[in-house]
Design a protein around this motif. Structure first.
Motif, PDB file in Angstrom:
ATOM      1  N   LEU A 712      14.833  -2.056  -0.834  1.00 52.94           N
ATOM      2  CA  LEU A 712      13.551  -1.465  -0.471  1.00 52.94           C
ATOM      3  C   LEU A 712      13.739  -0.224   0.389  1.00 52.94           C
ATOM      4  N   ASN A 713      14.756  -0.241   1.252  1.00 57.15           N
ATOM      5  CA  ASN A 713      15.044   0.936   2.061  1.00 57.15           C
ATOM      6  C   ASN A 713      15.484   2.108   1.189  1.00 57.15           C
ATOM      7  N   GLU A 714      16.203   1.786   0.105  1.00 59.69           N
ATOM      8  CA  GLU A 714      16.645   2.840  -0.793  1.00 59.69           C
ATOM      9  C   GLU A 714      15.472   3.547  -1.465  1.00 59.69           C
ATOM     10  N   MET A 715      14.342   2.845  -1.592  1.00 55.36           N
ATOM     11  CA  MET A 715      13.176   3.462  -2.219  1.00 55.36           C
ATOM     12  C   MET A 715      12.726   4.707  -1.465  1.00 55.36           C
ATOM     13  N   ALA A 716      13.028   4.772  -0.178  1.00 59.66           N
ATOM     14  CA  ALA A 716      12.646   5.951   0.602  1.00 59.66           C
ATOM     15  C   ALA A 716      13.322   7.211   0.072  1.00 59.66           C
ATOM     16  N   SER A 717      14.466   7.054  -0.581  1.00 59.49           N
ATOM     17  CA  SER A 717      15.190   8.197  -1.121  1.00 59.49           C
ATOM     18  C   SER A 717      14.445   8.873  -2.261  1.00 59.49           C
ATOM     19  N   PHE A 718      13.485   8.176  -2.858  1.00 57.38           N
ATOM     20  CA  PHE A 718      12.754   8.766  -3.970  1.00 57.38           C
ATOM     21  C   PHE A 718      11.777   9.848  -3.518  1.00 57.38           C
ATOM     22  N   GLY A 719      11.571   9.977  -2.196  1.00 60.48           N
ATOM     23  CA  GLY A 719      10.564  10.908  -1.704  1.00 60.48           C
ATOM     24  C   GLY A 719      10.903  12.364  -1.926  1.00 60.48           C
ATOM     25  N   SER A 720      12.173  12.694  -2.096  1.00 59.86           N
ATOM     26  CA  SER A 720      12.570  14.092  -2.301  1.00 59.86           C
ATOM     27  C   SER A 720      13.493  14.195  -3.504  1.00 59.86           C
ATOM     28  N   GLN A 721      13.569  15.395  -4.061  1.00 55.11           N
ATOM     29  CA  GLN A 721      14.438  15.602  -5.223  1.00 55.11           C
ATOM     30  C   GLN A 721      15.904  15.408  -4.854  1.00 55.11           C
ATOM     31  N   ASP A 722      16.292  15.853  -3.656  1.00 58.65           N
ATOM     32  CA  ASP A 722      17.679  15.647  -3.227  1.00 58.65           C
ATOM     33  C   ASP A 722      17.987  14.167  -3.083  1.00 58.65           C
ATOM     34  N   GLY A 723      17.007  13.402  -2.547  1.00 57.54           N
ATOM     35  CA  GLY A 723      17.197  11.963  -2.411  1.00 57.54           C
ATOM     36  C   GLY A 723      17.333  11.284  -3.750  1.00 57.54           C
ATOM     37  N   ARG A 724      16.544  11.722  -4.727  1.00 58.17           N
ATOM     38  CA  ARG A 724      16.620  11.130  -6.057  1.00 58.17           C
ATOM     39  C   ARG A 724      17.984  11.367  -6.699  1.00 58.17           C
ATOM     40  N   LYS A 725      18.547  12.534  -6.459  1.00 60.74           N
ATOM     41  CA  LYS A 725      19.852  12.842  -7.046  1.00 60.74           C
ATOM     42  C   LYS A 725      20.931  11.889  -6.551  1.00 60.74           C
ATOM     43  N   LYS A 726      20.731  11.357  -5.330  1.00 61.14           N
ATOM     44  CA  LYS A 726      21.732  10.461  -4.754  1.00 61.14           C
ATOM     45  C   LYS A 726      21.629   9.047  -5.314  1.00 61.14           C
TER      46      LYS A 726
END
Length: 791
Positions: A712-726
């Motif tokens: 669930l914490n990883e879902m926060a990475s979806f907020g930005s394009q850079d986060g999604r790439k990771k």
């Protein structure tokens, strides 16, 4: 001095020209804000209040604005007001349409002030009323999509003047006029989609003169009469006219077609021989019509055909023994016709390569699933008319004799029933012992009880294979005495904890339960099946279990693994403390969805569009389980391991009905302890678990050891394009459009929200996935077009 004058001149020019540019910007923004007000300030447009120039607003999942030279060229808004059923009567509906104060005429007048618009997509916004003709003032429009609203009446004739239009999509409205006869005026039209309306009358001949068309989709209307000759449409690739009232003979079709869907109409006559020339055809569905004659052999051997559905017609005669099947042919349905004779070798048995349905004919094989009596005599008579009147008289005489005998038997039975007391109800509902041990027996009439299954589900069972009661010997022979070489894996039996947040926790808890084994089997008629065992306490009634299994066997959906039957024998392996039941399912050959998400081999990699198709299939199945049967089927063990893929990568959900069986077993084992689960809770649990299927589709297989908090914490990475790439699977990133990906990310977050009331309904989940697929298809088509133009 010259430098000073240059500065003064530059300053003067800015003073002169800047206000005009600024005025043009604010003018466009004022128009958009007026549209927002007319749409009654939907939540998706709240951010507009924070921008002076709306051309600079960043795109979101539901809203996108593109500008060129300060003029709006693209406007896309997706709302949440989805039409439900046929209850709309032309007036405002609270919480579905915009209010009674809404004026579609004023709204379109405001829209036409955005004179540079090339793309307009306004979906599910509750727009209602007759569509005004003045929409034609948007003369630069290339794409018009007003799907899933509440517009009615006729499609405006003046759209015919919008010559730049290449896509016209008005799906899911209530248009009840005739199909426009001015379509040939749209010389650039490639996609015409008017699905799910109330359009009437004939399909005009003018359609056959729009030579640029690649897609015609008008499924689920009331279009009747003759289907015109479409052979001149050399660019046509998709023809979808399902669920209409067309009653002509099949016309000539263009040879480059890839998909032809004409099911659930009233087409009559033979299939024309020229259908055998459709060398590009991959998917042909002519089911549920009134077609006659023998199916042309050439259909089965088309080089690219993969799906052929001829079910529920009046085809007669026999198929040639030397029938040739195309190398790509994976699914064939010739069931519910009047075919006689045998099955050609290339259709004779289901295999990992090809699945064939031929029940409800008059074939000489698999007699348990074929018609008999007068129905087949009529079919044979139609095949051999030369026997003449002698056979007719003979058949009539035999039929009369049989009819007299049947009436006599019924008379005797009626007399005996009147003169003998009725047995207690519990005795009447008990299966006779000799019938119980029969290797093939029809299931109970549970499906006809309106309290247990909806009318829609009843209709879905017509023509479906009957549920079989297998003998232990049959299953032992089918599995080669349960040989280890055909061992498929292990499942679990026993009491499943109900207070679990997701399928991930469920996997961990299931490790403590008793294991059950699954085997691949091959029945005597060549059908491949999956056989699994179920162990439960002797305290639980075997008769109660049969009723539930009968119910599950009636749940037929293209995205569910079908329960074909069961065996209640132990084969001499008596255990005083437990009952064992063998469940027989259809065999799905290509493994689980999770395995594909783990694969790196090129032939098994799933692009984003492939994953969306699988997710939509599963969502449709779960929505059916929730709403298509009574009582609903919940707690469906939703996880990627339980999504199986067939030979066409069509998703099929397994283990969906085990909860119905286990819930009853748990009640017995709990000795009357009151359960605290509720209908609402189980629906929300399915939504929550499906959210993790979406998450795995985005990031790859989830390792249960990570724990939900980490995920669930990883879902926060979806907020930005850079986060999604990771975090997002590279295959998804390289094969998806930003808009399509954002839609799925948004619905995923909602599904796995800890705020239970904020989780979406399954209907909302399904709609969002379908919209994401539509957006992705448009992006793929645009990319293909750009590549072609650059080449």
């Amino acid at each position: 001095m010259g430098l000073f004058f240059s500065f003064i001149l530059l300053l003067f020019s800015e003073v002169i020209f800047l206000p005009g540019s600024y005025q043009q910007q604010t003018s466009q923004s004022r128009i958009l804000l007026q549209l927002k007000k007319q749409l009654e300030n939907p939540n998706s447009l709240q951010a507009w209040e924070n921008y002076v120039d709306l051309c600079n607003i960043p795109p979101s999942v539901n809203v996108s604005i593109l500008c060129q030279d300060t003029s709006v060229t693209e406007l896309k808004i997706m709302g949440d007001k989805v039409p439900k059923g046929d209850e709309f009567n032309g007036f405002a509906i609270p919480n579905q349409t915009l209010s009674e104060a809404f004026s579609i005429d004023s709204f379109v007048t405001t829209l036409t002030k955005l004179s540079s618009l090339r793309v307009l997509r306004l979906v599910s916004l509750g727009i209602w009323g007759p569509f005004p003709d003045k929409i034609h003032r948007l003369s630069s429009l290339e794409l018009l999509d007003l799907s899933s609203n509440f517009m009615y009446g006729s499609v405006p004739p003046k759209i015919s003047t919008m010559v730049k239009l290449n896509t016209l999509a008005l799906d899911g409205n209530y248009f009840n006029g005739t199909v426009p006869d001015w379509l040939e005026s749209l010389s650039n039209l490639t996609i015409l989609s008017l699905k799910n309306n109330l359009l009437q009358g004939q399909l005009p001949d003018s359609v056959s003169r729009v030579e640029t068309l690649t897609d015609i989709s008008m499924a689920n209307n009331k279009i009747s009469g003759k289907l015109p000759d479409l052979s001149a449409l050399t660019s046509l690739r998709v023809l979808d006219l399902r669920e209409n009232q067309l009653d002509s003979k099949l016309p000539r079709l263009p040879t480059q077609l890839i998909t032809v869907l004409l099911s659930k109409n009233s087409f009559s006559g033979d299939i024309p021989e020229h259908f055998g020339d459709l060398t590009q055809l991959q998917h042909l569905d002519l089911s549920s019509n009134n077609l006659t004659g023998a199916p042309p052999s050439a259909l089965f051997s088309l080089p690219n055909i993969s799906y052929l559905n001829l079910a529920s017609n009046m085809f007669s005669g026999s198929l040639p023994d030397k029938l040739s099947c195309g190398a790509k042919l994976g699914f064939v349905d010739i069931s519910s016709n009047r075919l006689v004779g045998g099955i050609p070798p290339c259709l004779a048995s289901n295999s990992d390569k090809r699945f064939v349905k031929y029940n409800a004919n008059c074939l000489s094989i698999d007699s348990n699933h074929q018609h008999h009596g007068a129905y087949c005599r009529e079919a044979i008579k139609g095949k051999k008319p030369s026997r003449g009147i002698v056979i007719t008289v003979l058949v009539a005489a035999i039929s009369g004799t049989i009819l007299f005998a049947v009436l006599l038997v019924f008379g005797v039975l009626f007399f005996r029933r009147r003169n003998h007391p009725r047995k207690p109800a519990e005795q009447q509902n008990t299966l006779p012992k000799q019938q119980e041990n029969s290797p093939s027996v029809f299931c109970s009439e549970l499906v006809t009880n309106a309290r247990l299954i909806s009318q829609a589900a009843k209709l879905g069972t017509q023509g479906a294979p009957v549920c079989r009661l297998f003998s232990y010997e049959e299953l032992r022979e089918a599995t080669n005495n349960f040989d280890k070489s055909i061992f498929l894996g292990e499942g679990f039996t026993g009491k499943v904890p109900t207070k679990l947040k997701s399928a991930i926790e469920l996997d961990v808890r299931l490790e403590k339960l008793q294991r059950e084994k699954l085997y691949k089997g091959k029945l005597e008629n060549g059908t491949y099946v999956t056989v699994r065992s179920l162990v439960f306490s002797k305290k639980y009634s075997i008769q109660n279990l049969k009723g539930r299994l009968d119910f599950l066997s009636k749940l037929h959906h293209p995205n569910l693994v079908a329960l074909l039957g069961y065996c209640t024998e132990n084969g001499g392996q008596d255990d005083n403390s437990a009952n064992k039941v063998f469940l027989v399912y259809e065999y799905v050959p290509n493994g689980s969805y999770r395995t594909y998400l783990s694969e790196n081999s090129p032939e098994k990699i799933l692009k984003w569009s492939d994953r969306l198709a699988i997710l939509i299939g599963v969502a449709k199945a779960v929505h059916f389980l929730h709403t298509g049967v009574i009582p609903g089927c919940f707690n469906n063990r939703l996880k990627t391991n339980n999504i199986l893929l067939d030979e066409h990568r069509i998703a099929k959900l397994s283990d969906y009905g085990i909860s119905i069986i286990r819930e009853a077993i748990e009640k017995v084992e709990a000795k009357g302890e009151r359960t605290k689960s509720s209908h609402k809770k189980t629906v929300e649990d399915d939504v929550y678990n499906f959210g993790f299927i979406l998450l795995e589709s985005l990031v790859g297989p989830i390792v249960s050891g990570k724990g939900e908090t980490f995920l669930l914490n990883e879902m926060a990475s979806f907020g930005s394009q850079d986060g999604r790439k990771k975090i997002v699977d590279p295959i998804v990133l390289t094969t998806s459009s930003q808009e399509s990906l954002s839609i799925v990310v948004s619905i995923t977050r909602k599904c796995i929200s800890h705020d239970v009331p904020s989780r979406p309904s399954f209907e909302d989940v399904l709609w969002n996935l379908q919209y994401a697929a539509q957006v992705q298809a448009t992006a793929d088509a645009d990319q293909k077009s750009d590549s072609a133009s650059q080449a």
